[in-house]
Design a protein around this motif. Structure first.
Motif, PDB file in Angstrom:
ATOM      1  N   THR A 189      -4.447   1.694   2.625  1.00  0.00           N
ATOM      2  CA  THR A 189      -4.273   0.860   3.812  1.00  0.00           C
ATOM      3  C   THR A 189      -3.072  -0.058   3.614  1.00  0.00           C
ATOM      4  N   ASP A 190      -2.649  -0.702   4.690  1.00  0.00           N
ATOM      5  CA  ASP A 190      -1.429  -1.510   4.599  1.00  0.00           C
ATOM      6  C   ASP A 190      -1.620  -2.772   3.764  1.00  0.00           C
ATOM      7  N   GLY A 191      -2.867  -3.083   3.401  1.00  0.00           N
ATOM      8  CA  GLY A 191      -3.071  -4.201   2.488  1.00  0.00           C
ATOM      9  C   GLY A 191      -2.414  -3.977   1.147  1.00  0.00           C
ATOM     10  N   VAL A 192      -2.227  -2.700   0.758  1.00  0.00           N
ATOM     11  CA  VAL A 192      -1.554  -2.387  -0.506  1.00  0.00           C
ATOM     12  C   VAL A 192      -0.059  -2.663  -0.386  1.00  0.00           C
ATOM     13  N   THR A 193       0.581  -2.052   0.599  1.00  0.00           N
ATOM     14  CA  THR A 193       2.039  -2.163   0.713  1.00  0.00           C
ATOM     15  C   THR A 193       2.493  -3.520   1.233  1.00  0.00           C
ATOM     16  N   GLU A 194       1.597  -4.285   1.839  1.00  0.00           N
ATOM     17  CA  GLU A 194       1.968  -5.605   2.344  1.00  0.00           C
ATOM     18  C   GLU A 194       1.590  -6.737   1.392  1.00  0.00           C
ATOM     19  N   THR A 195       1.116  -6.386   0.200  1.00  0.00           N
ATOM     20  CA  THR A 195       0.898  -7.397  -0.832  1.00  0.00           C
ATOM     21  C   THR A 195       2.249  -7.967  -1.256  1.00  0.00           C
ATOM     22  N   ARG A 196       2.346  -9.271  -1.337  1.00  0.00           N
ATOM     23  CA  ARG A 196       3.622  -9.930  -1.670  1.00  0.00           C
ATOM     24  C   ARG A 196       3.538 -10.635  -3.020  1.00  0.00           C
ATOM     25  N   ASP A 197       4.676 -10.724  -3.669  1.00  0.00           N
ATOM     26  CA  ASP A 197       4.758 -11.545  -4.872  1.00  0.00           C
ATOM     27  C   ASP A 197       5.138 -12.969  -4.481  1.00  0.00           C
ATOM     28  N   ARG A 198       5.401 -13.804  -5.448  1.00  0.00           N
ATOM     29  CA  ARG A 198       5.681 -15.221  -5.164  1.00  0.00           C
ATOM     30  C   ARG A 198       6.986 -15.416  -4.392  1.00  0.00           C
ATOM     31  N   SER A 199       7.885 -14.458  -4.483  1.00  0.00           N
ATOM     32  CA  SER A 199       9.141 -14.568  -3.738  1.00  0.00           C
ATOM     33  C   SER A 199       9.029 -14.006  -2.328  1.00  0.00           C
ATOM     34  N   GLY A 200       7.886 -13.384  -1.991  1.00  0.00           N
ATOM     35  CA  GLY A 200       7.701 -12.815  -0.661  1.00  0.00           C
ATOM     36  C   GLY A 200       8.035 -11.353  -0.553  1.00  0.00           C
ATOM     37  N   ALA A 201       8.405 -10.703  -1.658  1.00  0.00           N
ATOM     38  CA  ALA A 201       8.760  -9.281  -1.630  1.00  0.00           C
ATOM     39  C   ALA A 201       7.497  -8.428  -1.557  1.00  0.00           C
ATOM     40  N   PHE A 202       7.548  -7.351  -0.762  1.00  0.00           N
ATOM     41  CA  PHE A 202       6.413  -6.451  -0.612  1.00  0.00           C
ATOM     42  C   PHE A 202       6.232  -5.599  -1.864  1.00  0.00           C
ATOM     43  N   TYR A 203       4.999  -5.152  -2.048  1.00  0.00           N
ATOM     44  CA  TYR A 203       4.664  -4.335  -3.214  1.00  0.00           C
ATOM     45  C   TYR A 203       5.299  -2.954  -3.096  1.00  0.00           C
ATOM     46  N   PRO A 204       6.102  -2.524  -4.086  1.00  0.00           N
ATOM     47  CA  PRO A 204       6.780  -1.204  -4.029  1.00  0.00           C
ATOM     48  C   PRO A 204       5.853  -0.094  -4.510  1.00  0.00           C
ATOM     49  N   LEU A 205       4.971   0.344  -3.639  1.00  0.00           N
ATOM     50  CA  LEU A 205       3.926   1.292  -4.042  1.00  0.00           C
ATOM     51  C   LEU A 205       4.496   2.591  -4.585  1.00  0.00           C
ATOM     52  N   ALA A 206       5.440   3.203  -3.872  1.00  0.00           N
ATOM     53  CA  ALA A 206       5.960   4.500  -4.301  1.00  0.00           C
ATOM     54  C   ALA A 206       6.608   4.419  -5.680  1.00  0.00           C
ATOM     55  N   GLU A 207       7.283   3.316  -5.975  1.00  0.00           N
ATOM     56  CA  GLU A 207       7.916   3.170  -7.283  1.00  0.00           C
ATOM     57  C   GLU A 207       6.877   2.975  -8.379  1.00  0.00           C
TER      58      GLU A 207
END
Length: 348
Positions: A288-306
């Motif tokens: 679900t998009d909760g995975v790819t929309e997880t952010r780090d402290r800088s606001g960057a989205f989680y790079p799931l494919a990488e």
């Protein structure tokens, strides 16, 4: 140990400080702490001990004729009685909370029960992280069923949060479990789910937040046939799955994605089926998009494919365990949305 430590500190302060400094506040704190932390017997013993310490200090201070000292002792005795009452009240509330939690857990497992580890030639593992405290499920959902047409998978995400999202997820899961066996193909299955969710939403027109536009569900349907090394998918506004093949990661983008469920009037009957090779040893990650929309402290989205490429050669359970730990670390332990993921591996 906290009540005993406070009693000891009270006694120590009473012995080493001037006579006009009395440790009744520490003794009272010990009794209240015992009410919250200890069973009834420990609370009673703490209260008796506090009063006994104070009487001993009165004798040591030669204050047995002091009316103020007796007044303070009476206050300590009253606090001891209150501590016993508070202990009983907290114990009753804790018992009620255990009962409520057991009922809630049973209800949540009935809505979103664990998927089987093996369905025919397909090995399955799942991951669910609810953003709401003390909850096991939210608005995300998944299901896997073996049918005459192969193994059919569903993953979805209800718009919104709270009890209304859980109710909508339960309705969609029930519809899928019923229709997955009978629908001859994925477009028919998608239409059945669309009809079920439209009917469900129309039953609650007066509930705040239950309008059709507020109750749509993004969903992905997948079918893994027994006799063909392929996977078929129908995308209804949901993030594309990832295909893990020989150390590589491929995003299975839909050529013609459909709108989310309960918005089917925008697409009519045209549900497009995407086909991809799915050989023995290949793995399919639905999320679900909760995975790819997880952010780090800088606001960057989680790079799931990488990230998933690092673990593509491992088993489905290991992949999800790595993903779980990595999401927690990436977000700093602060997940803002429900997260669901499902890994299917084709066996020989």
């Amino acid at each position: 140990m906290l009540p005993a430590l406070l009693l000891f500190l009270g006694l120590l302060i009473g012995l080493v400080t001037p006579r006009n400094i009395r440790p009744d506040a520490l003794l009272a704190t010990a009794m209240v702490a015992a009410a919250a932390l200890l069973p009834l017997r420990g609370t009673v013993l703490t209260g008796v001990g506090a009063c006994a310490i104070y009487v001993g200090l009165m004798a040591d201070f030669d204050a047995l004729q002091d009316a103020t000292a007796y007044s303070e002792l009476a206050s300590l005795a009253a606090i001891a009685v209150f501590a016993v009452f508070l202990n009983r009240l907290l114990d009753r509330r804790a018992h009620q909370l255990v009962q409520v939690r057991s009922v809630a857990e049973a209800a949540q497992l009935a809505v979103l029960h664990p998927v089987p580890h093996h369905l025919g030639h397909v090995t399955l593992e799942s991951l669910y992280l609810a953003a709401a405290a003390e909850a096991r499920i939210g608005g995300d959902l998944y299901e896997a069923i073996r049918t005459p047409h192969g193994v059919r998978l569903l993953i979805g995400d209800v718009r919104g949060k709270g009890l209304l999202a859980v109710q909508t997820a339960a309705a969609l899961l029930s519809a899928f479990r019923e229709a997955a066996h009978d629908a001859p193909d994925l477009p028919h299955l998608a239409r059945r789910l669309e009809t079920s969710m439209s009917r469900y939403a129309s039953q609650y027109p007066g509930v705040p937040g239950s309008e059709i536009a507020e109750r749509f569900i993004t969903a992905l349907l997948a079918e893994i046939p027994d006799d063909e090394p392929v996977v078929r998918t129908v995308t209804c506004g949901h993030p594309p799955p990832l295909l893990l093949h020989r150390g590589g990661v491929r995003k299975l983008q839909s050529a013609a994605p459909s709108p989310p469920l309960n918005l089917g009037m925008l697409v009519g009957d045209a549900y497009h089926v995407d086909l991809a090779p799915f050989h023995p040893g290949d793995q399919l990650l639905l999320y679900t998009d909760g995975v790819t929309e997880t952010r780090d402290r800088s606001g960057a989205f989680y790079p799931l494919a990488e990230r998933i490429r690092w673990w593509s050669g491992e088993s489905p359970r290991q992949i999800l365990d790595h993903l779980h730990r990595d999401l927690i670390a990436y977000s700093g332990g602060e997940l803002d949305d429900d997260i669901a993921a499902l890994v299917a591996r084709r066996g020989r």
